[in-house]
Design an enzyme around this catalytic site. Sequence first.
Site, PDB file in Angstrom:
ATOM      1  N   GLU A  39      55.478  36.830  29.848  1.00  0.00           N
ATOM      2  CA  GLU A  39      55.195  35.285  29.817  1.00  0.00           C
ATOM      3  C   GLU A  39      55.335  35.204  28.199  1.00  0.00           C
ATOM      4  OE1 GLU A  39      52.355  32.958  33.251  1.00  0.00           O
ATOM      5  OE2 GLU A  39      51.795  33.520  31.181  1.00  0.00           O
ATOM      6  N   CYS A  95      52.297  35.040  20.941  1.00  0.00           N
ATOM      7  CA  CYS A  95      51.197  35.801  22.035  1.00  0.00           C
ATOM      8  C   CYS A  95      52.326  36.401  22.916  1.00  0.00           C
ATOM      9  CB  CYS A  95      50.300  34.566  22.908  1.00  0.00           C
ATOM     10  SG  CYS A  95      49.417  35.479  23.320  1.00  0.00           S
ATOM     11  N   CYS A 155      47.965  42.093  35.552  1.00  0.00           N
ATOM     12  CA  CYS A 155      46.324  43.116  35.211  1.00  0.00           C
ATOM     13  C   CYS A 155      45.541  43.236  35.766  1.00  0.00           C
ATOM     14  CB  CYS A 155      46.362  41.797  34.000  1.00  0.00           C
ATOM     15  SG  CYS A 155      44.651  42.092  32.574  1.00  0.00           S
ATOM     16  N   CYS A 175      39.065  39.954  34.937  1.00  0.00           N
ATOM     17  CA  CYS A 175      38.777  38.892  34.507  1.00  0.00           C
ATOM     18  C   CYS A 175      38.255  37.583  35.603  1.00  0.00           C
ATOM     19  CB  CYS A 175      39.258  38.377  33.287  1.00  0.00           C
ATOM     20  SG  CYS A 175      38.658  39.602  32.098  1.00  0.00           S
ATOM     21  N   CYS A 207      40.665  34.834  34.654  1.00  0.00           N
ATOM     22  CA  CYS A 207      41.942  34.973  34.154  1.00  0.00           C
ATOM     23  C   CYS A 207      43.205  34.486  34.556  1.00  0.00           C
ATOM     24  CB  CYS A 207      41.766  36.380  32.980  1.00  0.00           C
ATOM     25  SG  CYS A 207      43.684  36.122  32.236  1.00  0.00           S
ATOM     26  N   CYS A 263      46.946  31.965  30.168  1.00  0.00           N
ATOM     27  CA  CYS A 263      47.760  33.750  30.512  1.00  0.00           C
ATOM     28  C   CYS A 263      47.738  33.945  31.833  1.00  0.00           C
ATOM     29  CB  CYS A 263      46.770  35.241  30.086  1.00  0.00           C
ATOM     30  SG  CYS A 263      46.934  35.318  28.536  1.00  0.00           S
TER      31      CYS A 263
END
Length: 345
Positions: free
Chosen positions: A90, A103, A110, A114, A117, A334
């Site tokens: 993205e 961005c 990932c 977190c 997220c 995100c």
Amino acid sequence: MKRIYDYDLKDLEEYVVSKGYKKYKAKQIYHWLYKKRVSSFDEMTDLSKDFITELKDEFIIENLTLVTSQVSKDGTTKYLFSLTDGSLIESVLMVFDYGYSACITTQIGCNMGCTFCASGLLKKVRDLSAGEILNQIVYIQKELDKKGERLANIVVMGTGEPFDNYDNVMKALSIINDPLGIEIGARHISVSTCGVIPGIKRFSKEKVQYNLAISLHASNDELRSRLMPINNAYHLSELMSTLKEYSKENNRRLTFEYLLLDGINDTEKNADELKELLKGMNAYINLIPYNNVKEKDYHTSSEKKALMFYDMLKKRGVSVTLRQKKGDDIDAACGQLRANYSKGN
């Protein structure tokens, strides 16, 4: 096939010389890629047909395919791209008073974990190459070219931890910053990290003028470890000590990104702790309204609470900004669009 965008000017110069061509040919290719922003080697009209054939035999130019996009009522555009291996990434284009900001993503998935997220909903598969990072900017700038507009700022704050893919990120940024490349000023480029201390230390030695942003999101170790597992490896005391050294060495102002999570990190106690945490630092806190993720049990602070928390910090002498909420009516968080698209397919 190799990606032409993986090559910086030095790489291209070495390549053209190895093929028996004059070194200046590399600058011609660079000009076509980053100033003319062509989509094929056949458009490079000042290169010989034989050289173009050689380039086409060895390289690809386009390595992103648009899968889908979403446009918010505030003008924010979320892009979902497919790479040549079928992986999905993205990018986001945001509209501010000062211009357009992109961005970009640095990894497929990932592993930072977190808890708030959407990026972590799909675990890391691999790092992006320098060209795959860079091509996101090229694609977005081509879209802006149609309107006669120009990117003003780049934030490396999409899916992935930039300092977990350090070399490729820095190579991509050098081309974005290069006057012969995309030509975006260093002070208009920001790199955001969860707080990977070895990466921060390495970054401090680069002597570049890029901005460094830290995803903080908590005012104490207990809360930050609950929100961000990276804090178990690098506690706040060690992180702050490293950042003070960074500031001393680079004389650069730091940004602390702080998502506002209702009832979790937006209290008076948090404001008191943040005041102590940032004492003596050349830094400010950027308060960010949270884009709710349905798989996560967090909610953004109300506008009233956000303003109250902003005032609490101001009264304590903390430099602070409150970012305008962007893309709330689309999958703007995100990793959110990628995760939702993958579920649906």
